[in-house]
Scaffold this active site. Structure first.
Site, short mmCIF file in Angstrom:
data_model
loop_
_atom_site.label_atom_id
_atom_site.label_comp_id
_atom_site.label_asym_id
_atom_site.label_seq_id
_atom_site.Cartn_x
_atom_site.Cartn_y
_atom_site.Cartn_z
CG ASP A 153 -1.85 1.18 1.28
OD1 ASP A 153 -2.48 1.47 0.24
OD2 ASP A 153 -1.94 1.86 2.31
CB SER A 154 0.23 4.79 -0.53
OG SER A 154 -0.88 4.96 0.34
CB CYS A 156 -3.06 0.18 -2.60
SG CYS A 156 -3.32 1.84 -3.21
CD GLU A 207 0.27 7.08 6.01
OE1 GLU A 207 1.35 7.13 6.63
OE2 GLU A 207 -0.19 6.02 5.55
CB CYS A 211 -9.30 4.45 0.93
SG CYS A 211 -7.63 4.92 1.46
CG HIS A 237 -4.70 5.08 4.55
ND1 HIS A 237 -4.20 4.54 3.39
CD2 HIS A 237 -3.64 5.64 5.20
CE1 HIS A 237 -2.89 4.79 3.33
NE2 HIS A 237 -2.54 5.45 4.42
N1 DGL Z 1 -4.66 3.18 0.99
C1 DGL Z 1 -4.70 3.42 -0.42
C2 DGL Z 1 -6.05 3.07 -0.99
O1 DGL Z 1 -6.60 2.08 -0.56
C3 DGL Z 1 -4.02 4.69 -0.92
C4 DGL Z 1 -4.27 5.94 -0.18
C5 DGL Z 1 -3.41 7.08 -0.65
O2 DGL Z 1 -2.20 6.92 -0.67
O3 DGL Z 1 -3.97 8.12 -1.01
O4 DGL Z 1 -6.56 3.72 -1.86
#
Ligand code: DGL
Length: 211
Positions: free
Chosen positions: A7-8, A70, A145, A177, A179
């Site tokens: 993931d990011s 992600c 984050e 997402c 996150h």
């Molecule tokens: N967690 C990621 C997603 O599921 C990327 C979030 C990001 O870096 O903006 O989309």
């Protein structure tokens, strides 16, 4: 078995947590691309380039299964990833879309994910009568984050994102997402208890279990 996922940033840990619950004795390699975070407002060609690089790196890590943890990369570059691997690739959007039961569904996701309409297309592909309303949430990932998940600031922002979905009388809400499961308590405070929160990682881990 060795499973690779990325993931990011911290988001993919929510996916890892769900998968570890079902595969406690498996070995995992998790890549968090924090140097290039956030992905959610990047252009498609950048995300495709990132997907290509990360898949190449994982190809040298002797993994047996790859998980796209992600959603943004899933929505934009799933084909790029699948083309890179000879091993099974599991993704969030396809796994969860086949489990949706409600007729009015909201999706919270990054702006880049929403632009692709990947969730709407995947759900309508299975059930064309479903009403899907996607809401971009540009502020969430940077705040999560920074661990800014318990403030009046994020509460106000969340209300702003959820109100249009509530106006549309959604019955369930997909956390599109990885996150966002980290702010489930906040979302539950704002949403009526009748609205079901859906974490796509659950569908993904169940599908992996059946594999
Ligand atoms: N967690 C990621 C997603 O599921 C990327 C979030 C990001 O870096 O903006 O989309």
């Amino acid at each position: 078995m060795r499973i690779g996922l990325f993931d990011s940033g911290v988001g993919g840990f929510t996916v890892l947590k769900k998968v570890v619950e079902l595969f406690p004795n498996t070995s995992f390699i998790y890549l968090a691309d924090t140097a290039r975070l956030p992905y959610g407002e990047k252009k498609s060609n950048e995300i495709m380039q990132i997907a290509e690089e990360i898949s190449s790196w994982f190809n040298d890590q002797s993994i047996d299964v790859f998980l796209v943890a992600c959603n943004t990369t899933n929505a934009i570059a799933l084909d790029v990833i699948k083309n890179k691997f000879d091993i099974p690739v599991f993704d969030l959007i396809e796994c969860v879309s086949s489990t949706i039961q409600e007729s009015r569904v909201g999706v919270l996701a990054t702006p880049s994910t929403v632009k692709t309409k990947a969730y709407t297309n995947a759900i309508l592909n299975i059930n064309p009568a479903t009403v899907v309303i996607e809401q971009p949430c540009p502020e969430f990932v940077p705040m999560i984050e920074r661990n800014n998940i318990n403030s009046n600031e994020i509460t106000d922002i969340a209300i702003g994102y959820l109100q249009p979905l509530l106006n549309q009388k959604i019955e369930s809400l997909i956390l599109g997402c990885s996150h966002y499961p980290l702010i489930t308590p906040l979302l539950n405070e704002i949403l009526p208890s009748t609205i079901k929160l859906i974490d796509p990682a659950e569908a993904l881990s169940l599908k992996l279990k059946l594999f």
